[in-house]
Structure formats: structure tokens, C-alpha cells
Write an enzyme that holds these catalytic residues in place. Structure first.
Site, mmCIF file in Angstrom:
data_model
loop_
_atom_site.group_PDB
_atom_site.id
_atom_site.type_symbol
_atom_site.label_atom_id
_atom_site.label_comp_id
_atom_site.label_asym_id
_atom_site.label_seq_id
_atom_site.Cartn_x
_atom_site.Cartn_y
_atom_site.Cartn_z
ATOM 1 N N GLU A 205 -4.871 -8.824 -4.252
ATOM 2 C CA GLU A 205 -3.987 -8.452 -3.146
ATOM 3 C C GLU A 205 -4.513 -8.949 -1.798
ATOM 4 O O GLU A 205 -4.701 -8.160 -0.875
ATOM 5 C CB GLU A 205 -3.755 -6.941 -3.119
ATOM 6 C CG GLU A 205 -2.950 -6.452 -4.316
ATOM 7 C CD GLU A 205 -2.544 -4.998 -4.211
ATOM 8 O OE1 GLU A 205 -3.154 -4.261 -3.436
ATOM 9 O OE2 GLU A 205 -1.599 -4.612 -4.929
ATOM 10 N N GLU A 290 0.491 -5.776 -11.394
ATOM 11 C CA GLU A 290 0.402 -4.318 -11.303
ATOM 12 C C GLU A 290 1.795 -3.790 -11.054
ATOM 13 O O GLU A 290 2.344 -3.973 -9.968
ATOM 14 C CB GLU A 290 -0.490 -3.878 -10.128
ATOM 15 C CG GLU A 290 -1.949 -4.145 -10.319
ATOM 16 C CD GLU A 290 -2.775 -3.724 -9.105
ATOM 17 O OE1 GLU A 290 -2.434 -2.713 -8.453
ATOM 18 O OE2 GLU A 290 -3.744 -4.435 -8.796
#
Ligand code: GAL
Length: 990
Positions: A205, A290
Site C-alpha cells: 500500500e 486484500e
């Protein structure tokens, strides 16, 4: 099409020929199973080709639907239990597991790396291969994950370079880690056929597209390739690194639509439609590295059952099927097994359990979320055409409260209709008809049976199939959902399901009118000679069975309600799949001539039914032959035993000792480290000198003591103490302070002026301020270096007099030089008892006073409680056990719980919410003696320790065998401490 395979030149002509041979020999096995066979053979394993296009990943040219779950081995410090979790995932239809590799967990000190015992990731990757499950490896370097410093090691805290950048010192540090972890991952890649590592995620991320971030990403990618990583490189950077410098092969999106507030589990957010993202992806499929599988909970939060409700089966159905509707063929759920923030693994804000409200609980038990994922997961694996679909227009449902999305496989025309409420939060019970397109006949309204409909009752979603061919069958459509289908000998078996009592209609096409035999249940059949369609109408109620045959086709149709469907397990044998109905869990099937050998777990005695080919004449369960009868469904039915009852010992007698001698003015701290540093590379120290930050003295985890010496003028009226214990998602750290043995008070992260009673001071003499400081962990990181925020005391000044104070510090023994590397850097803190080894098995507490619990004290400080108990859990049973602390009303204390020397829990009586702390088998000796030690830090005048008991969280007859995790005892750790103390006297033990 982008193709990844073993680089040329590594195989000789001979080994390539062998590889081909091995591949064709195992051609009935999927690559994931073939990898196991190959790795155990002596020949060079076959290389596999991983490729992808805008639809899906392909392995050896075959499109796959990736249905994956997250699991962190470092949150389960008992390696045999890793296999348990992986097998449970595989049994639910997951074909992949996504794993973060935690830099700090393996590296207590610069240049020191440990991959043994509970850190043996080679073993973990072998287990994944043996379970037949692909691995998405996520080695960071940064991982976030609600763990201390987001996975950065403690020793990185006091370096200067900007984290997650190209800063030279940061680069040198992470390259050290990558060299270590890549070496292991490279050995297990599917491209080489030696393991099942399928994908490799670069960073985590990184939401920053700056030139430096791009360069940083590119550097990691180049390093991974140089280290021999040959599988596709993936990302979860939500829109970043799609093209240009630093681009990953397969970018992805992380998404948490229910967010993380478990206090209102009924709340629903809207569904974001990723269809436009899917459209924008021209080279790779829509991938969710995710997607929300649960939520983390915070200190003082509502507890994990609330998070499990927030992200329950209804959420899973609606949101995961909505991802299918958007065209995603790669979904990973974060988390599928969350585990335990044992020791000091958590980042500030989160507590010991990282259960995550996931499909599998922290104590490895299956929930209704697991069942739901199994229903969808099986379908993703059984319906091959799902891996390649395009969105197509379709008629709106005749009930406007509902909406439907349609997709079609461009190669074979299989159609998918995903139906749900237009407003996903809608809880009404709605009925509709759908107008779908069918091959040959065109637009058709379903269900066709007059007076019946398709229902969407509340927060539900259904994925219906049309024009779907399987085995020798031609399914026109079904308003039931398909869980799985398989070919057993010369017949097909299909398992359909729907919500209890809802109507269903299934239509199959045959060349001529088939013979139908309703074996069980209430199913009406209707043959339409013009369309050559057999229509079945029924209600989903229990399990209906219909045998249909025509010409050389034969079908057993099983139609269950959800409750019945979830009791089925599909397993793969050497010669094909089998279906098992009944037990709590089916782990493995293998063939022994005409017999099947099945293994699994039973939570109670009950039926077991096996659907296999005609060459199967019997079966065993966990090694014992089962007396089985043939059924009208041509299956075999027998019985399995449940577990024997187990009772746990009660913890009646405890030994107790006071354990904060640091408070006493006469305590000898000559062996402690003086906090005399005046410079640090860490730019985050912006307080007065000298530096007090515990990290600068190599104490990175756990509690830290400070003792301040000052010569009193007698005019000191108060002392201002400031500490940073870690603030994120609340401020639940604490420090407590004493002056010459007199309690000053406590404070969380922050500053407080504590008044001084003049009678406490020794004017002109040596006076002592003792401060015990919590460390709730280092913050997670974006870019700015917040993980470097100091921990421990940051300031101390007197009011009334400008008196100088000099501090000494003591944290965990050895700092970065671990006397107990087996339990590792996160296990130990700096409490007196920890430094003395009181948590360890083998320490003699017989001279301590005896007591019972609960035990109250009005004296702030630290007390240690110890007891031992014996367990003799029947062999062949898996009995998850937890330690429970119970306070009738909250007191002001925080307890640290050790089982056999392992720190398995942190309890804060007045914060909560966790009261049951899982004690994983392997750390817990289930066939022998165990020691519990609890350090209780009373932070005010109403401390002590509540009632403590062992709780049985489940009881299963199982094949799971757990070997004890070997770890040093008291004597061994004390010897190691002595050895450490010799060369550098700095961090003494008293
Ligand atoms: C994601 C992150 C994970 C974890 C998750 C929340 O953004 O990548 O590591 O922190 O959030 O549990």
C-alpha cells in the site's frame, strides 16, 4: 499475455526431458498437487508456467480463479498449527494463502536473522505445498498489518533514512532483509516446480507516485529479480505503479467496505462497483490482494464477535459476489485466520488477539463465515468458465428493489447472473423473476413454474448459472446456486443449494426424456419435449436427492439448504475427487486400492457419507475402517465417533511475590545503562538532551524502568514527567512513578505534574524517582518516520527548584542481544521478574507465599503470580484452550500472561475487551506439565489480579498432532544471560 517460467539455461536437455515426463505423469493433478509430488521425487521437478491476461491468471495455460485467504505464521508460534490452518483453508476451497513475512520477527539486531523453530518459513512453505495451496508471498519490506512498526525491526527505529524511500541507509537495511527472505522464497517457487509460491508482492500500500517512490519500487523489483524471484510481481497500491518506473506486473486493489468500527455491527456501507477498474485493466485481471475478511478491534473495543458480525456471512455473500460481478478473478481475504499478537507484536491501538472476526477463529475453529466462504469458494473452483468472463447487458429484475449483473464466458457461453438488493443495506424480503438469455431459445423468464419466484431475503446475494456444461450435463439454468460438481466414475454429481424453505427451479437439457428418480425430498419434475428440458421444482429443505439418467449420461443431483450444503467436503485423491458429507472437517483423502483413507475432525458423533467412484468399496476415517452401507444414492454411509469429554484442572493455588524492587531507594542499579547519549541519528528526538528514548538504548519492546537520581534542594514542589507509550486508536499505554518509594501516580502517554510531599525528600542527599513505562509498540508508517517516535520517558523537570536529574534505564535483558532467541525479540520486556526469568518453566517459586485468586492489593507496583498444572488431553483430540481472567468489576492493573515462558497475553482490567487468551497447543503441553506466570502491574491503589481459569473453547476428535515447541528453560536462559553480561556489563540483570 504475460508469461513467467523458469529462466532458460537452468535446465539441461536431460533435466528438461525429465521435467516433461514428470509433468505428463502427473497430468491428472493440478500444478499445486504436482508440486508436492515433484518435490518429494528425486528428479528435477517440472517447471510451471504462470501467465495472465486481462481475465485471469493462468497456470500451464489453464485459467484459474484465485480464491485466497491471509494468514500470518508469526501470529501463531507453533509450527504444527500452521499445517492445521492451511489444511482448513484448503478444505474450504481456498486455492491460495497470502502471507506477510515480518522482517522484525526474524531480525532482532542488524545483521542477525533467524529462520529456525517458530521462524522456519522453509517449513511453512513446504506445508503450503503439502496442503496443495498456492502462496502469495508478501515480504514487505514494509507490511503494516497492525504490527509493531509495521514489520520494521526494532533496530531500524534509531536509523535516520526516510523509510520506504531510496535513502541509502534505509536501502542498505532492507536489502539485508530481502537477501535473506528472497533466498528462501526462491526455493519454493511454482515456476521451478519446487513449491507453490505463485506471486510475490512488492511493498505494501504505497500510495505515493513520487519519482522517489517509483525508484524505490523499481529497486525492490530489481533486487527481487536479482535474488532469483521468477514469479509475477504484484502490488496492492490501489491505482499506483500500473505503468512506468516501478510498475508491478499485476497491480491490485485493497478494499475494506465495512471499515473497522465493530461497535455497530449492523451498519452497512454501499458496494463500490469495480467494473470500471476492471475495464481499465488491459494487461492483468482485477485483483484484490486484500478484500475485507474481517476487522481488527482496538483496546476498549467491542470484541471480535462483533467484528465477525460486521463482516458476517451476509457481508461475504453480497460483497464477494459483487466482486465476481465486477469481473474479479483474484480475491484474497484479509484475514482468513488472524491469530495472536503474542508478546509485544502489536502496534499501538490493538490488543493481543488478532482474531480479526475472521472465518477461522484465533483458536483455529471454523465459523459460519468459513461455511459461507466454502459455499462460494467451492463454486469458484468447480466452475472453470468463471475464470474468463465479460460483462453483458441483461434485463432488469421485475422487482425494482433488486438488481442483477450478468457475465458471460466468451469461449463457451456460460452465463452468470448475480442478484441482490439494489440498496445492499435493504433488509426486506423480496421476490422476483429474471429475464435471462439462453442458448438456442433466447430470452426466457425464470422461474417458469407458475406461482413461484426467486427470493432475496434481506442482505443476500445469489449467483445463478445458465448454459453451463459440466461432465456430460447441460444445465440450462438454476435458481439454486451451484456449490460444486464432480465426475465420479461414469456419473456426474452436482450439489445445488439455497436458503432454507425458499423455492428453487433447475432445468437440464437432454437429447431425449431422461429417467428421473427422486431418492429423497420433495421434487417435482416436468419434461418439455419441445425444448428438450427437464425442469425440477422444489423448496430447499434439508437435502433432496434426484437421480437422472438418459443414454450414457447419469447425474446425481443433490439439492440442499445452506445448512445441509455446508456439511459437504470435496477432497482430491490420486485418482480424482470425492465428496464427503457430515463431519466437522474433512482434511485429506487418499486411495488404498478399493478403499479410501479419509482424515478429518469430528466435534460430535454422527453420520459420514462418502460419494466416490464405483471402484470404491469402503473407507476408513482417521485410520479406522468404517462399517459402511451402500445407499440408494450409490454412496457409502457410516458413523464417526465424537471426542471424549475433557475436563480441565482448576487453578487453585498460586505462588505470589512482590516484584518491583526498583521502587525502593536502596535498589542497586549500578549495572543499568546511564541515559547519557547526546546525539542520535533518529530525527524524531526533539526533546531536551540527554536522550531518554528507550530505543536509543536498544530496548525496543516491552516495559522499561527508569531510575532518576537527584540531589534534592528540598524546594522541589512537584515533578513534571512526560512519556510516550504509543498513541494510536486511543491512548492506552501508561506509566507509573514513585519518589523515594512513595507513589506519585500514573498517566497514559502524555505529561503530568506530580506534587511532591516535602517529607518525602532527602535534602542534600541522593533521591530516587522510579518510573515504569509501558510500550504499546511503534507506530505504523507512511513515509514520515512516525515509527521512530520515541518510546519511554521523554522529559522530567522539577517545579520549585531547577534541580538536575540523571537517569538510568533498564529494559529487556540484553537489548538487541537476545538471551532467548527461540522465543525471540517480542517475548520479553524489562520487568524485574522477566529479567530474573520468573516467567520460565524451571524457576523455583516454592519460597514465595501462597495465595488464591482473585487477589486484591492497594499497593501500586508489580506482583508476580505463578502456578503449574498438568494436562492429559486424550490422544487424537484437538482441544483449543484459553486462559481467562475475570474481574467482577474493573480494577486498575494490567497483567502480562506467560505460558511456559511464552508471553501470550496482555490484559488491562479497566480497558478490555479481551478476557480469554488463547494458549496454542505446542506452547501448551497437552500431555504433561505447564507453568503459568502472570505479572500484574497495579497502576493505582486498587490493583491485584482477578480470578484466573482455563477454558476449553472446543473439543474435536482429530488427526492433528502437535509436537511441543522446544524452548529453553529457566536454567538455560539464565546461563545465556550470564554469558551476555560478561563482555558488555552495560545491561545488568538486577
Ligand atoms: C491494510 C494493510 C494491512 C492491514 C489492513 C487492516 O491497509 O495493507 O496490512 O493493516 O489494512 O487490517
Amino acid at each position: 499475455m504475460f508469461v513467467f517460467r523458469r529462466p532458460h539455461g537452468r535446465l539441461t536437455a536431460r533435466s528438461a526431458a525429465l521435467a516433461l515426463l514428470a509433468l505428463s505423469a502427473s497430468s491428472t493433478l493440478a500444478p499445486v498437487e504436482a508440486a508436492h509430488a515433484a518435490a518429494t521425487a528425486t528428479t528435477v521437478p517440472p517447471a510451471h508456467t504462470i501467465a495472465y491476461d486481462r481475465y485471469s491468471l493462468t497456470i500451464d495455460g489453464k485459467p484459474i480463479y484465485l480464491w485466497s485467504g491471509s494468514f500470518h505464521y508469526w501470529r501463531l508460534p507453533s509450527p504444527d498449527l500452521w499445517a492445521d490452518v492451511l489444511q482448513k483453508m484448503k478444505a474450504a476451497g481456498f486455492n491460495a494463502v497470502e502471507i506477510y513475512f515480518h522482517w522484525g520477527y526474524h531480525s532482532p539486531k542488524r545483521g542477525v536473522y533467524d529462520f529456525s523453530g517458530i521462524r522456519d518459513v522453509d517449513r511453512l512453505l513446504d506445508m503450503a505445498r503439502d496442503a496443495g495451496i498456492y502462496v502469495i508471498a508478501r515480504p514487505g519490506p514494509y507490511i503494516n498489518a497492525e504490527t509493531d512498526a509495521g514489520g520494521f525491526p526494532g533496530w531500524l527505529v534509531t536509523t535516520a533514512g526516510k523509510p520506504r524511500s531510496t535513502a541509502p541507509d534505509y536501502t542498505a537495511a532492507y536489502r539485508e532483509w530481502m537477501t535473506q527472505i528472497d533466498r528462501i522464497l526462491a526455493r519454493h517457487q511454482l515456476t521451478d516446480g519446487r513449491g507453490t509460491v505463485l506471486l510475490y508482492q512488492v511493498e505494501n500500500e504505497l500510495y505515493d507516485d513520487s519519482p522517489d517512490s517509483r525508484r524505490y519500487m523499481q529497486d525492490i523489483e530489481d533486487k527481487a529479480r536479482a535474488d532469483g524471484i521468477t514469479v509475477p510481481l504484484t502490488g496492492n497500491h490501489n491505482g499506483n505503479f500500473f505503468t512506468g518506473v516501478g510498475a508491478v506486473d499485476m497491480p491490485g486493489y485493497d478494499s475494506y467496505p465495512a471499515d473497522f468500527d465493530c461497535t455497530r455491527p449492523e451498519r452497512w456501507n454501499s458496494v463500490y462497483d469495480f467494473a470500471s477498474e476492471r475495464k481499465g485493466l488491459t494487461r492483468s485481471p482485477l485483483f484484490f490482494p486484500e478484500f475485507q475478511g474481517g476487522a481488527f478491534d482496538v483496546w476498549g473495543g467491542p470484541g471480535y464477535e462483533a467484528c465477525r458480525k460486521l463482516t458476517g456471512p451476509d457481508f461475504e455473500r453480497v460483497f464477494y459476489e459483487s466482486n465476481i460481478a465486477s469481473g474479479s478473478t483474484m480475491q484474497n481475504f484479509y484475514m482468513t485466520y488472524g491469530g495472536i499478537n503474542w508478546g509485544w507484536l502489536s502496534s499501538p491501538g490493538v490488543y493481543t488477539s488478532y482474531d480479526y472476526g475472521a472465518a477461522i477463529t484465533a483458536n483455529r475453529q471454523l465459523t459460519d463465515k468459513y461455511d459461507q466462504q466454502k459455499l462460494i469458494g467451492y463454486m469458484t473452483q468447480a466452475v472453470a468458465p468463471l475464470a474468463r468472463t465479460d460483462a453483458v447487458a441483461t434485463s432488469v429484475p421485475d422487482n425494482p428493489r433488486l438488481r442483477v449483473n450478468a457475465r458471460v464466458n466468451p469461449d463457451d457461453g456460460t452465463r452468470f447472473y448475480i442478484l441482490r438488493h439494489a440498496d445492499v443495506a435493504d433488509t426486506s424480503n423480496d421476490a422476483t423473476h429474471l429475464r435471462i438469455t439462453l442458448a438456442k431459445v433466447g430470452a426466457t423468464t425464470i422461474p417458469q413454474q407458475a406461482g413461484t419466484s426467486i427470493r432475496v431475503n434481506g442482505r443476500d446475494s445469489k449467483m445463478l448459472l445458465a448454459d453451463y456444461h459440466f461432465g456430460k450435463q447441460d444445465l440450462a439454468y438454476s435458481t439454486s446456486e451451484l456449490m460444486t460438481q464432480l465426475r465420479l466414475g461414469d456419473r456426474d454429481v452436482a450439489l445445488l443449494y439455497g436458503r432454507h424453505d425458499e423455492e428453487g427451479e433447475t432445468a437440464l437439457r437432454y437429447a431425449a426424456e431422461p429417467t428421473t428418480h427422486v431418492i429423497d425430498g420433495n421434487v417435482a419434475t416436468h419434461w418439455d419435449a419441445t425444448t428438450h428440458t427437464l425442469r425440477l421444482n422444489y423448496r430447499h429443505d434439508g437435502l433432496a436427492r434426484v437421480a437422472i439418467s438418459q443414454g450414457d449420461t447419469s447425474l446425481l443431483l443433490l439439492i440442499g439448504d445452506n445448512e445441509e450444503a455446508k456439511r459437504f467436503w470435496q477432497l482430491q485423491t490420486e485418482t480424482g475427487p470425492v465428496l464427503v458429507r457430515g463431519p466437522y472437517l474433512a482434511r485429506n483423502a487418499s486411495r488404498d486400492g478399493e478403499q479410501l483413507a479419509l482424515t478429518g475432525d469430528a466435534d460430535k458423533a454422527g453420520d459420514i457419507e462418502v460419494f466416490a467412484g464405483p471402484d470404491t468399496h469402503g473407507f476408513s476415517w482417521n485410520g479406522t475402517p468404517v462399517v459402511a452401507d451402500a445407499t440408494p444414492s450409490a454412496s457409502l454411509q457410516g458413523h464417526v465417533d465424537g471426542p471424549q469429554p475433557v475436563s480441565l484442572p482448576s487453578l487453585t493455588t498460586w505462588h505470589v511475590s512482590e516484584a518491583a524492587p526498583e521502587i525502593t531507594p536502596t535498589f542497586d542499579d549500578s549495572g543499568w545503562t546511564a541515559t547519557d547519549r547526546t546525539s542520535t541519528p533518529n530525527p524524531y528526538w526533539n526533546h531536551k538532551l540527554p536522550i531518554l528514548d528507550s530505543d536509543d538504548y536498544d530496548f525496543h519492546h516491552g516495559n522499561v524502568w527508569y531510575r532518576g537520581h537527584f540531589k534534592a534542594t528540598g524546594k522541589e514542589t512537584a515533578i513534571l514527567l512526560a512519556a510516550n507509550t504509543g498513541v494510536h486508536l486511543g491512548n492506552h499505554g501508561i506509566f507509573t512513578a514513585w519518589l523515594n518509594g512513595h507513589f506519585l501516580g500514573n498517566n497514559p502517554s502524555g505529561a503530568q505534574q506530580f506534587p511532591i510531599d516535602p517529607r518525602w525528600l532527602k535534602a542534600g542527599g541522593d533521591n530516587i524517582v522510579s518510573v515504569l513505562v509501558d510500550n504499546t509498540g511503534h507506530l505504523q508508517e507512511e513515509h514520515s518516520g512516525t515509527f521512530r517516535e520515541p518510546r519511554g520517558l521523554i522529559a522530567a523537570t522539577f517545579a520549585g527548584s531547577p534541580t538536575d536529574i540523571r537517569w538510568k534505564i533498564q529494559g529487556n535483558v540484553g537489548g538487541e542481544n537476545l538471551p532467548d532467541p527461540t522465543r525471540g525479540p517480542f517475548n520479553a520486556g524489562g520487568l524485574y521478574g522477566e529479567r530474573m526469568g520468573w516467567q520460565l518453566p524451571g524457576f523455583a517459586d516454592s519460597r514465595w507465599a501462597t495465595t488464591t485468586l482473585p487477589h486484591a492489593t492497594d499497593k501500586p507496583g508489580v506482583d508476580w503470580y505463578r502456578t503449574s498444572f498438568r494436562l492429559d488431553i486424550p490422544t487424537g483430540q484437538d482441544v483449543p484452550i484459553a486462559l481467562r481472567i475475570h474481574d467482577i468489576a474493573p480494577h486498575h492493573y494490567r497483567a502480562i500472561i506467560f505460558i511456559n515462558g511464552w508471553q501470550m497475553g496482555r490484559y488491562i482490567s479497566d480497558v478490555g475487551p479481551q478476557t480469554e487468551f488463547e494458549l496454542p497447543a505446542g506452547l501448551l503441553n497437552t500431555h504433561g506439565d505447564n507453568t503459568i506466570a502472570i505479572a500484574s502491574w497495579s497502576t493505582a491503589q486498587d490493583g491485584g489480579l482477578g480470578e484466573v481459569s482455563l477454558v476449553m473453547q472446543g473439543n474435536y476428535r482429530s488427526t492433528l498432532a502437535v509436537k511441543p515447541v522446544v524452548a529453553p528453560d529457566y536454567q538455560q536462559v539464565m546461563q545465556a544471560q550470564k554469558a551476555l553480561a560478561k563482555p558488555a556489563k552495560a545491561n545488568g540483570t538486577n
